[in-house]
Motif scaffolding. Structure first.
Motif, PDB file in Angstrom:
ATOM      1  N   GLY A 254       0.722  -1.324   0.077  1.00 21.02           N
ATOM      2  CA  GLY A 254       0.045   0.085   0.016  1.00 21.02           C
ATOM      3  C   GLY A 254       1.075   1.272   0.135  1.00 21.02           C
ATOM      4  N   LYS A 255       2.012   1.130   0.333  1.00 19.73           N
ATOM      5  CA  LYS A 255       2.797   2.292   0.356  1.00 19.73           C
ATOM      6  C   LYS A 255       3.006   3.125  -0.863  1.00 19.73           C
ATOM      7  CE  LYS A 255       6.696   0.785   2.315  1.00 19.73           C
ATOM      8  NZ  LYS A 255       7.946   1.018   3.101  1.00 19.73           N
ATOM      9  N   VAL A 256       2.770   4.111  -1.127  1.00 15.32           N
ATOM     10  CA  VAL A 256       2.912   5.129  -2.679  1.00 15.32           C
ATOM     11  C   VAL A 256       4.278   5.662  -2.908  1.00 15.32           C
ATOM     12  CG1 VAL A 256       1.681   6.333  -3.904  1.00 15.32           C
ATOM     13  CG2 VAL A 256       0.374   5.348  -2.229  1.00 15.32           C
ATOM     14  N   LEU A 257       4.816   5.264  -4.124  1.00 10.76           N
ATOM     15  CA  LEU A 257       6.117   5.801  -4.226  1.00 10.76           C
ATOM     16  C   LEU A 257       5.996   6.734  -5.449  1.00 10.76           C
ATOM     17  CD1 LEU A 257       7.997   2.441  -3.791  1.00 10.76           C
ATOM     18  CD2 LEU A 257       7.515   3.820  -2.274  1.00 10.76           C
ATOM     19  N   PRO A 258       7.094   7.611  -5.590  1.00  8.52           N
ATOM     20  CA  PRO A 258       7.168   8.541  -6.710  1.00  8.52           C
ATOM     21  C   PRO A 258       7.780   7.661  -7.752  1.00  8.52           C
ATOM     22  CG  PRO A 258       8.090   9.505  -4.947  1.00  8.52           C
ATOM     23  CD  PRO A 258       7.894   8.358  -4.426  1.00  8.52           C
ATOM     24  N   ALA A 285       2.543  14.169   0.443  1.00 10.06           N
ATOM     25  CA  ALA A 285       3.365  13.245   1.120  1.00 10.06           C
ATOM     26  C   ALA A 285       4.724  13.838   0.996  1.00 10.06           C
ATOM     27  CB  ALA A 285       2.970  11.853   0.129  1.00 10.06           C
ATOM     28  N   PRO A 286       5.774  13.713   2.010  1.00 10.14           N
ATOM     29  CA  PRO A 286       6.943  14.248   1.857  1.00 10.14           C
ATOM     30  C   PRO A 286       7.635  13.538   0.786  1.00 10.14           C
ATOM     31  CG  PRO A 286       6.237  13.677   4.379  1.00 10.14           C
ATOM     32  CD  PRO A 286       5.269  13.278   3.444  1.00 10.14           C
ATOM     33  N   ALA A 287       7.649  12.297   0.636  1.00  9.97           N
ATOM     34  CA  ALA A 287       8.386  11.602  -0.443  1.00  9.97           C
ATOM     35  C   ALA A 287       8.301  12.145  -1.702  1.00  9.97           C
ATOM     36  CB  ALA A 287       8.058  10.325  -0.565  1.00  9.97           C
ATOM     37  N   PHE A 288       7.087  12.508  -2.076  1.00 10.52           N
ATOM     38  CA  PHE A 288       6.647  13.430  -3.243  1.00 10.52           C
ATOM     39  C   PHE A 288       6.803  14.780  -3.351  1.00 10.52           C
ATOM     40  CE2 PHE A 288       3.963   9.492  -4.070  1.00 10.52           C
ATOM     41  CZ  PHE A 288       4.050   9.369  -5.214  1.00 10.52           C
TER      42      PHE A 288
END
Length: 360
Positions: A254-258, A285-288
């Motif tokens: 379920g984790k969403v990644l760039p 989201a901080p990663a995005f």
């Protein structure tokens, strides 16, 4: 949503990490998600509905092997109801003609079939699965007979680089309308096996020249997409169309990644679609946020005339090779780390068999 923020057009849905093959160039992470960690059917359906509302047009159903999901037909039907174009990315192993027909009736739009080599013995050896090559030929026949568009994907590395052109010929024989000749991208299992997989410069350049020669010859027969090898490039690829600009990737948990390798960058905070909406993740989201745009760039990217073209290249490759995700991708000839590419290219290749991707 911020009016200046672009909307994503594509979603890579990694439904599972389970796979019958063990390809040593696999882009899955070294730590594979187990079956009991996978999102359930209703959660994936909600994600696809949110993707459609966000502006996504295409969903790539991938893995591992997405056929390992018993609910695949149900997921395809839900995407079709949301008017999402679905592309099944598969090894073909485990597919039956009856299941293909069920997927088509559910609304499947396209099949992308992986091929490991044009030579059957080598292909089965690379896949770690006896009979895989012939199974793929059979699956291609079924797909073409069903009327679904077929793309052949061939990852190029030292074991098959001298047959890159033959794989284009094979794709034509299989009836594909499109073939992707993609030199290995060294993340995940491919990075672990790089010393075994990286072809010589002579072989890589010869393969590039052969493929480019085939493009005009097959112009009216098949579309040839050719991904040039980073380790022999002058400039980096436009990775994922730019970080957080066009696509997002949902992994089995379920984790969403760039991008599919983003978890290799330490310190990034990933949000999960299991408990947040895709719209919230895409915007906040901080990663995005980490590498979106150009403000994060160091020199020479910050003042480079290519910064809005290739966005500094691949962040994951910069991390893997330069140890700094904000560095200019070492694939770029303007990078202060470009010499690392030469060091790797001229290193003595290993004759070890490599580590096959663990199968679940």
């Amino acid at each position: 949503m911020n009016a200046a923020l672009p909307y994503p057009t594509g979603l890579l849905a990694e439904l599972t990490h389970r796979c019958p093959l063990g390809c040593p160039y696999c882009s899955n992470p070294l730590e594979l998600a187990s079956r009991d960690q996978e999102l359930d059917t209703p959660t994936w359906q909600r994600i696809f509905s949110e993707a459609a509302a966000l502006g996504v047009l295409q969903v790539h159903l991938s893995g591992g092997e997405p056929l390992a999901r018993r609910d695949l037909t149900e997921l395809v039907a839900h995407c079709a109801a949301e008017r999402l174009y679905t592309n099944l990315i598969t090894s073909g192993v485990g597919l039956t003609e009856a299941r293909l027909e069920a997927l088509k009736k559910a609304g499947l739009d396209h099949v992308q079939l992986s091929v490991q080599d044009a030579n059957a013995e080598s292909a089965d050896h690379i896949a770690g699965y006896r009979g895989a090559f012939e199974r793929k030929r059979q699956v291609a026949q079924w797909v073409v007979a069903s009327g679904l568009p077929l793309t052949i994907n061939a990852v190029i590395h030292r074991a098959n680089v001298t047959r890159a052109a033959a794989m284009v010929d094979l794709a034509v024989q299989m009836g594909a309308g499109r073939v992707e000749i993609a030199h290995a991208q060294y993340y995940g299992w491919a990075l672990r096996n790089r010393d075994m997989l990286l072809p010589s410069g002579e072989d890589a350049r010869a393969a590039v020249a052969e493929i480019e020669t085939l493009k005009p010859r097959y112009a009216d027969v098949i579309t040839i997409d050719h991904v040039i090898p980073d380790y022999y490039a002058r400039f980096p690829k436009v990775c994922m169309g730019g970080w957080g600009r066009r696509t997002l990737n949902v992994v089995p948990t379920g984790k969403v990644l760039p991008c599919h390798a983003a978890e290799t960058i330490p310190g990034l905070e990933f949000w999960s679609a299991a408990d947040r909406s895709l719209a919230d993740i895409w915007a906040n989201a901080p990663a995005f946020q980490a590498f979106r745009g150009t403000d994060w760039m160091q020199e020479p990217c910050r003042s480079c005339d290519r910064r809005d073209k290739d966005f500094g290249g691949c962040r994951c490759q910069a991390m893997a090779l330069a140890g700094d995700a904000r560095a200019t991708d070492p694939a770029c000839s303007r990078s202060p780390h470009h010499a690392l590419m030469a060091e790797i290219r001229f290193a003595t290749p290993t004759e070890a068999p490599g580590v096959y991707r663990y199968r679940r």
